[in-house]
Design a protein around this motif. Structure first.
Motif, PDB file in Angstrom:
ATOM      1  N   TYR A 161       0.745  -1.146  -0.107  1.00  0.00           N
ATOM      2  CA  TYR A 161       0.037  -0.065   0.118  1.00  0.00           C
ATOM      3  C   TYR A 161       0.744   1.221  -0.070  1.00  0.00           C
ATOM      4  O   TYR A 161       0.534   2.287  -0.658  1.00  0.00           O
ATOM      5  CB  TYR A 161      -0.851  -0.013   1.256  1.00  0.00           C
ATOM      6  N   LEU A 162       1.884   1.086   0.596  1.00  0.00           N
ATOM      7  CA  LEU A 162       2.860   2.338   0.606  1.00  0.00           C
ATOM      8  C   LEU A 162       3.546   2.713  -0.684  1.00  0.00           C
ATOM      9  O   LEU A 162       3.620   3.730  -1.184  1.00  0.00           O
ATOM     10  CB  LEU A 162       4.127   2.139   1.608  1.00  0.00           C
ATOM     11  N   VAL A 163       3.647   1.487  -1.415  1.00  0.00           N
ATOM     12  CA  VAL A 163       4.112   1.638  -2.989  1.00  0.00           C
ATOM     13  C   VAL A 163       3.066   2.407  -3.731  1.00  0.00           C
ATOM     14  O   VAL A 163       3.177   3.316  -4.511  1.00  0.00           O
ATOM     15  CB  VAL A 163       4.652   0.283  -3.448  1.00  0.00           C
ATOM     16  N   PHE A 164       1.706   1.879  -3.450  1.00  0.00           N
ATOM     17  CA  PHE A 164       0.611   2.545  -4.100  1.00  0.00           C
ATOM     18  C   PHE A 164       0.706   3.961  -3.807  1.00  0.00           C
ATOM     19  O   PHE A 164       0.318   4.819  -4.728  1.00  0.00           O
ATOM     20  CB  PHE A 164      -0.725   1.757  -3.623  1.00  0.00           C
ATOM     21  N   ILE A 165       0.865   4.377  -2.560  1.00  0.00           N
ATOM     22  CA  ILE A 165       0.793   5.822  -2.130  1.00  0.00           C
ATOM     23  C   ILE A 165       1.931   6.701  -2.834  1.00  0.00           C
ATOM     24  O   ILE A 165       1.649   7.645  -3.219  1.00  0.00           O
ATOM     25  CB  ILE A 165       0.884   5.992  -0.795  1.00  0.00           C
ATOM     26  N   MET A 166       3.170   6.018  -3.077  1.00  0.00           N
ATOM     27  CA  MET A 166       4.049   6.505  -3.644  1.00  0.00           C
ATOM     28  C   MET A 166       3.592   6.847  -5.559  1.00  0.00           C
ATOM     29  O   MET A 166       3.982   8.198  -5.750  1.00  0.00           O
ATOM     30  CB  MET A 166       5.214   6.044  -3.630  1.00  0.00           C
ATOM     31  N   LEU A 222       3.798   2.831 -15.543  1.00  0.00           N
ATOM     32  CA  LEU A 222       4.482   1.547 -15.414  1.00  0.00           C
ATOM     33  C   LEU A 222       4.590   0.874 -14.085  1.00  0.00           C
ATOM     34  O   LEU A 222       4.519  -0.254 -13.763  1.00  0.00           O
ATOM     35  CB  LEU A 222       5.971   1.725 -15.899  1.00  0.00           C
ATOM     36  N   GLY A 223       4.705   1.893 -13.006  1.00  0.00           N
ATOM     37  CA  GLY A 223       4.543   1.588 -11.502  1.00  0.00           C
ATOM     38  C   GLY A 223       3.380   0.691 -11.176  1.00  0.00           C
ATOM     39  O   GLY A 223       3.534  -0.285 -10.581  1.00  0.00           O
ATOM     40  N   PHE A 224       2.104   1.593 -11.724  1.00  0.00           N
ATOM     41  CA  PHE A 224       1.001   0.848 -11.521  1.00  0.00           C
ATOM     42  C   PHE A 224       0.832  -0.574 -12.055  1.00  0.00           C
ATOM     43  O   PHE A 224       0.234  -1.588 -11.542  1.00  0.00           O
ATOM     44  CB  PHE A 224      -0.230   1.559 -11.943  1.00  0.00           C
ATOM     45  N   ILE A 225       1.405  -0.691 -13.262  1.00  0.00           N
ATOM     46  CA  ILE A 225       1.292  -1.915 -14.040  1.00  0.00           C
ATOM     47  C   ILE A 225       1.964  -3.040 -13.198  1.00  0.00           C
ATOM     48  O   ILE A 225       1.493  -4.268 -12.987  1.00  0.00           O
ATOM     49  CB  ILE A 225       2.041  -1.833 -15.561  1.00  0.00           C
ATOM     50  N   ILE A 226       3.089  -2.816 -12.655  1.00  0.00           N
ATOM     51  CA  ILE A 226       3.965  -3.682 -11.787  1.00  0.00           C
ATOM     52  C   ILE A 226       3.413  -4.007 -10.538  1.00  0.00           C
ATOM     53  O   ILE A 226       3.102  -5.313 -10.149  1.00  0.00           O
ATOM     54  CB  ILE A 226       5.381  -3.331 -11.415  1.00  0.00           C
ATOM     55  N   LEU A 227       2.556  -3.064  -9.958  1.00  0.00           N
ATOM     56  CA  LEU A 227       1.886  -3.232  -8.811  1.00  0.00           C
ATOM     57  C   LEU A 227       0.622  -4.282  -8.894  1.00  0.00           C
ATOM     58  O   LEU A 227       0.222  -5.166  -8.340  1.00  0.00           O
ATOM     59  CB  LEU A 227       1.397  -1.841  -8.237  1.00  0.00           C
ATOM     60  N   LYS A 228       0.109  -3.966 -10.101  1.00  0.00           N
ATOM     61  CA  LYS A 228      -1.185  -4.682 -10.531  1.00  0.00           C
ATOM     62  C   LYS A 228      -0.909  -6.240 -10.652  1.00  0.00           C
ATOM     63  O   LYS A 228      -1.579  -7.316 -10.299  1.00  0.00           O
ATOM     64  CB  LYS A 228      -1.799  -4.285 -11.838  1.00  0.00           C
ATOM     65  N   ASN A 229       0.252  -6.496 -11.462  1.00  0.00           N
ATOM     66  CA  ASN A 229       0.588  -7.705 -11.643  1.00  0.00           C
ATOM     67  C   ASN A 229       0.973  -8.352 -10.234  1.00  0.00           C
ATOM     68  O   ASN A 229       0.886  -9.711 -10.019  1.00  0.00           O
ATOM     69  CB  ASN A 229       2.084  -7.669 -12.346  1.00  0.00           C
ATOM     70  N   LYS A 230       1.713  -7.656  -9.399  1.00  0.00           N
ATOM     71  CA  LYS A 230       1.802  -8.532  -8.099  1.00  0.00           C
ATOM     72  C   LYS A 230       0.751  -8.701  -7.292  1.00  0.00           C
ATOM     73  O   LYS A 230       0.470  -9.925  -6.655  1.00  0.00           O
ATOM     74  CB  LYS A 230       2.788  -7.506  -7.068  1.00  0.00           C
TER      75      LYS A 230
END
Length: 541
Positions: free
Chosen positions: A187-192, A357-365
């Motif tokens: 979630y902290l990555v999401f917030i960033m 790109l960051g959201f894509i990586i987070l979505k995949n995780k």
């Protein structure tokens, strides 16, 4: 309305440099961060109604101070405290949305609130541009102050005051650091990423008005109408579109789509070279960006935590936009001042693409985590079905005839002992946590701890309608994706409180199967201030 025209007020009427205006506007972001944090902290402990009311009244009073000074330092301080008071409202409002909505209509509820905001945003810039051009900038502060007072009156009269839980600040979830948003690293990555999105999107308010004024030579009225177009488009498009998109039960694909709209919009603005049609198309596409991204960002924020932590999660979400409010004017106006607006457009287009790109990586995780939890079946199973499977796997793994085999008959027997013997925590389509506790007598406990009787015999020997003085911590099951959030502790503490209201407990006891379970039982005993007796293996370090 005030925020949109403050940078123009500083540069055109008070004749400060564009860089100075950017620094002053960054104070809005700093106040926003502290206000969001404070609002989130208070929302988890106090009634959200009171926080929203205080925020609206204090905002109006602070805005009136803008009439008393032209000193840049005083203006920066006023902007800071205005943002602090204003953003205390956000976590409280998010909590209100969570209380008055359901998981099925939460995204639409967020969109409905955004629709209300954008109705004001549609009228605000148009009126603000007219007021600034024909009446003067200071009337902006007077009108905006009185709209805050009016909102406070409407809130007080028409919104029913939600009855909050007594001693809310002492809730076990709030005492458990494991449930904190700061321990939810994904979630902290999401917030960033939300903060990076906000930095790019907020150029709409931070630097684009200066571009329209200095490069395109638009007056305040025209700039106000262009910004109002953003609000009008949100009002017309968002609710019907979200109603359709929400049915897909997806979040990240729409967030990614919204993020990718930003570089497209900026490129159109850059290549249009000041043409009005380019400004209109830019406004349309940047509006699509917020329509796709922001409601689903908020849905993710509200749906992820336990309800007792929604204020903290919402505060972090607001803080992300507070950081964006700090960085957006400093970066945008700073780059435009030194390198020109075209280079500024290129920079933010690249940053938006990186964020996508960051959201894509987070979505995949996130998808990988869900895949691990699903069976090979084409249809995902409900929480209830998965809990049944989990219980079967765990108890089958132990394969011990001394263990209690819980079925409907056993459940009825447990309920006759006390209603809190079996407790659960429900999310969506079923329970995500089951807890089983058995109150009994000291004599039966001693027999069990010594290995003289089994779990089944413990239950059968426990008399009905008697006074119990010990409690057996029998079992606790939590679905994998809900672990380490303090749910089991919350359920157990509530159940034990219910049992202790009727029985004076002197000790707890447990049958150890794992080091994790043993540590968990010790945590429960420490919280309850009771000694813990153990049967089974010793897992001490």
């Amino acid at each position: 309305m005030v925020l949109l025209f403050t940078s123009l007020y500083l540069t055109k009427q008070l004749h400060y440099k564009i860089e100075e205006a950017g620094v002053v506007m960054s104070f809005y972001g700093m106040g926003s961060i502290l206000g969001s944090y404070t609002g989130g902290y208070l929302t988890d402990r106090k009634n959200f109604f009171d926080i929203m009311l205080f925020s609206l009244i204090s905002c109006g009073l602070i805005l009136l101070l803008m009439l008393t000074t032209t000193n840049i330092y005083c203006i920066a301080a006023i902007i800071f405290f205005y943002a602090f008071s204003s953003d205390m409202f956000r976590p409280a409002n998010s909590s209100a949305i969570a209380v008055y909505s359901t998981p099925d209509n939460r995204t639409r509820s967020v969109s409905l609130v955004r629709l209300a905001i954008n109705l004001g945003f549609s009228v605000g810039p148009a009126i603000g541009g007219f007021v600034a051009l024909y009446l003067g900038y200071k009337w902006l502060f007077v009108i905006d102050a009185f709209t805050s007072f009016a909102a406070a009156v409407i809130l007080y009269i028409y919104l029913p005051r939600h009855q909050q839980q007594k001693d809310k600040h002492l809730h076990p979830v709030l005492q458990d650091k494991g449930t904190s948003a700061y321990r939810d690293y994904r979630y902290l990555v999401f917030i960033m990423l939300v903060a990076l999105f906000g930095i790019c999107f907020f150029q709409l308010f931070a630097s684009i008005p200066q571009y329209f004024s200095k490069i395109c030579n638009y007056d305040e009225d025209t700039i106000g109408l262009l910004l109002a177009l953003n609000g009008i488009l949100v009002v017309l498009i968002e609710m019907p579109l979200i109603t359709k998109l929400e049915k897909s039960k997806k979040i990240f694909p729409f967030i990614i789509t919204g993020t990718l709209c930003i570089p497209v919009a900026l490129c159109i603005l850059m290549f249009s070279k000041g043409l009005m049609m380019g400004a209109i198309i830019y406004t349309f596409i940047i509006t699509l960006s917020e329509i796709f991204a922001m409601p689903f960002m908020m849905n993710f924020t509200l749906s992820r935590p336990l309800k007792e932590r929604q204020g903290q999660y919402s505060a972090l979400y607001s803080i992300a936009f507070g950081i964006a409010n700090i960085a957006a004017p400093v970066l945008g106006l700073g780059i435009a001042s030194r390198f020109g607006f075209d280079n500024m457009f290129i920079f933010f287009a690249g940053l938006a693409a990186f964020t996508a790109l960051g959201f894509i990586i987070l979505k995949n995780k996130e998808n990988a985590t869900l895949m691990k939890l699903q069976t090979n079946s084409d249809m995902p199973k409900t929480n209830f079905e998965r809990m049944i499977e989990l219980a079967g796997e765990i108890f089958a793994a132990h394969n011990d005839p001394d263990q209690l085999n819980v079925d409907e008959e056993i459940i009825e027997q447990l309920q006759r002992i006390h209603p809190a013997t079996i407790s659960d925590y429900v999310v969506g389509d079923g329970p995500v946590c089951w807890v089983l506790l058995i109150p009994t007598t000291t004599e039966i406990m001693n027999q069990f701890v010594k290995g003289e009787i089994s779990e089944t015999e413990l239950l059968n020997k426990t008399p009905l309608n008697e006074s119990y003085d010990v409690l057996y911590l029998c079992s606790s099951l939590v679905l994998p994706e809900y672990r380490r959030r303090g749910i089991a502790k919350q359920v157990i503490y509530k159940a034990i409180k219910s049992i202790r209201a009727e029985h004076t407990l002197k000790s707890l006891f447990v049958w150890n199967f794992s080091k994790e379970g043993a540590l968990f039982a010790e945590t429960i005993a420490k919280h309850e201030g009771l000694p813990l007796l153990k049967r089974g293996k010793s897992f001490e370090n």
